[in-house]
Design an enzyme around this catalytic site. Structure first.
Site, short mmCIF file in Angstrom:
data_model
loop_
_atom_site.label_atom_id
_atom_site.label_comp_id
_atom_site.label_asym_id
_atom_site.label_seq_id
_atom_site.Cartn_x
_atom_site.Cartn_y
_atom_site.Cartn_z
N ASP A 6 0.85 -1.19 0.00
CA ASP A 6 0.00 0.00 0.00
C ASP A 6 0.89 1.25 0.00
O ASP A 6 1.60 1.51 0.96
CB ASP A 6 -0.89 0.01 1.24
CG ASP A 6 -1.83 1.20 1.28
OD1 ASP A 6 -2.97 1.07 0.82
OD2 ASP A 6 -1.41 2.27 1.77
N THR A 55 2.47 -1.89 9.28
CA THR A 55 3.87 -1.83 8.89
C THR A 55 4.76 -2.02 10.10
O THR A 55 4.31 -1.88 11.25
CB THR A 55 4.20 -0.48 8.21
OG1 THR A 55 5.48 -0.57 7.56
CG2 THR A 55 4.23 0.66 9.23
N HIS A 92 -7.17 9.73 -2.00
CA HIS A 92 -6.54 9.67 -0.68
C HIS A 92 -7.38 10.33 0.42
O HIS A 92 -7.35 9.91 1.57
CB HIS A 92 -5.15 10.34 -0.74
CG HIS A 92 -4.20 9.80 0.26
ND1 HIS A 92 -2.84 9.87 0.11
CD2 HIS A 92 -4.38 9.17 1.44
CE1 HIS A 92 -2.24 9.32 1.14
NE2 HIS A 92 -3.15 8.89 1.96
N GLN A 141 -10.55 3.03 2.51
CA GLN A 141 -9.50 2.84 3.52
C GLN A 141 -9.64 3.92 4.59
O GLN A 141 -9.56 5.11 4.29
CB GLN A 141 -8.11 2.91 2.87
CG GLN A 141 -6.98 2.55 3.82
CD GLN A 141 -5.62 2.53 3.15
OE1 GLN A 141 -4.69 3.22 3.60
NE2 GLN A 141 -5.47 1.78 2.07
N SER A 170 9.40 -2.03 10.90
CA SER A 170 10.76 -2.18 10.37
C SER A 170 11.42 -3.44 10.92
O SER A 170 12.53 -3.78 10.52
CB SER A 170 11.61 -0.96 10.77
OG SER A 170 11.71 -0.85 12.18
N LYS A 171 10.72 -4.13 11.82
CA LYS A 171 11.29 -5.32 12.47
C LYS A 171 10.69 -6.59 11.86
O LYS A 171 9.46 -6.78 11.86
CB LYS A 171 11.03 -5.28 13.98
CG LYS A 171 11.75 -4.13 14.67
CD LYS A 171 11.44 -4.08 16.15
CE LYS A 171 12.32 -3.06 16.87
NZ LYS A 171 12.20 -1.71 16.32
N LEU A 174 -3.33 -0.69 15.40
CA LEU A 174 -2.56 -0.91 16.63
C LEU A 174 -2.55 0.31 17.55
O LEU A 174 -1.80 0.34 18.54
CB LEU A 174 -1.12 -1.31 16.28
CG LEU A 174 -0.98 -2.58 15.43
CD1 LEU A 174 0.49 -2.88 15.18
CD2 LEU A 174 -1.66 -3.77 16.09
N TYR A 232 3.25 9.69 -0.45
CA TYR A 232 4.34 9.06 0.28
C TYR A 232 5.70 9.23 -0.42
O TYR A 232 6.74 9.05 0.19
CB TYR A 232 4.08 7.57 0.48
CG TYR A 232 2.79 7.23 1.18
CD1 TYR A 232 2.09 8.18 1.93
CD2 TYR A 232 2.24 5.95 1.09
CE1 TYR A 232 0.90 7.86 2.56
CE2 TYR A 232 1.06 5.62 1.72
CZ TYR A 232 0.39 6.58 2.44
OH TYR A 232 -0.79 6.26 3.06
#
Length: 314
Positions: free
Chosen positions: A46, A235, A107, A160, A237-238, A191, A51
């Protein structure tokens, strides 16, 4: 892992778990993170014009040698730099190095200028030309969707929105409207209760359910979104977290679990609304005091100046 495909009203299907690139920006970092996401097992990406990393998505897909059919690409018209939809979709396709995107979204309703029906007609032309297999919107409420549908030839396939237990009640009218017209909901920010609003009422059922199922609170929240029939956009980064997000697809919450989270979320939503209201009120009070101080200072300074001028005349 059963993050199943969800049918769209366009005749296509959408993977129910997506990797979002909204926080990645541009450069080598997003390429590295996207590579990790693909290696981990994500294949729904996505992105958006705003972005500024559509090119990095295209580069990563090319470098990994992935077949176009192996990847589901969502991007969005963001009104970036004042570009219109015909120009924007062509730019996006060039950056992504593809002849079509799987899902193209508006958007935000605020960029629907001059109005929603006019902009949606342009989106319909994008789909008719084969540049997008499905088209949809983002951050639209039920009233804005109603305006869109009043003149639409093609229904939006997806909407969305920001969705988590603490705004579920607020978003319920939009969810019901979308269900009525067969519009799939995609959820970002799922989250939030553990990242931005920890320590709230939802923590209680999350902790209990997570302990009972041998899962993490993050996984339970993603399973809650799944139970609502929505696509998860998330998303990290880990790699370990990405793997845990994928594993969350195996978690099936009971109706009681979902209700417990809903109930706690409604309680927390009221508290958060009050908290944010008090915070805004506090800022307003401070701002008002500063204005009064400034006005008092200016008034006093002008008074002293007048006195000096009178004394000089004497």
């Amino acid at each position: 892992m059963p993050w199943d495909l969800i049918p769209l009203n366009s005749g296509y299907s959408i993977p129910s778990l997506a990797y979002g690139t909204g926080t990645l920006r541009s450069g080598q970092w997003p390429i590295d993170q996207l590579t990790q996401a693909f290696d981990t097992g994500f294949y729904h990406i996505d992105t958006a014009q705003l972005y500024r990393n559509e090119a990095e998505v295209g580069i990563t897909i090319g470098e990994l040698g992935l077949e176009r059919s192996d990847v589901f690409i969502t991007t969005k018209f963001s009104g970036y730099n004042g570009l219109d939809i015909p120009t924007s979709i062509q730019n996006s396709l060039e950056y992504l190095n593809t002849s079509y995107v799987d899902l193209y979204l508006i958007h935000n309703p605020d960029i629907a200028v001059p109005d929603i029906p006019t902009v949606w007609a342009q989106m319909e032309k994008v789909q008719e030309a084969g540049f997008a297999r499905s088209i949809g919107v983002s951050n639209f409420n039920e009233k804005q969707l109603e305006i869109l549908l009043s003149s639409a030839k093609i229904k939006p396939a997806a909407n969305q929105i920001y969705l988590h237990p603490y705004n579920y009640q607020q978003q319920s009218p939009t969810l019901k409207f979308a269900a009525k017209y067969d519009i799939v909901i995609e959820a970002y920010g799922a989250l939030t209760p553990v990242t931005s609003e920890p320590g709230g009422p939802v923590d209680v059922p999350l902790n209990e359910i997570a302990m009972r199922l041998g899962a993490t609170n993050d996984q339970v929240l993603l399973a809650w979104i799944k139970a609502k029939g929505a696509v998860v956009v998330t998303t990290s980064s880990k790699k370990a977290r990405l793997l845990s997000y994928l594993a969350a697809g195996d978690i099936a919450l009971s109706a009681e679990d979902v209700k417990a989270i809903d109930t706690a979320g409604a309680i927390g939503e009221k508290r958060i609304t009050v908290k944010h209201g008090l915070r805004k009120l506090g800022v307003g009070v401070v701002f008002g005091i500063l204005i009064l101080i400034a006005c008092s200072y200016i008034k006093d300074r002008n008074k002293r100046r007048n006195v000096v001028e009178v004394m000089e005349r004497r």
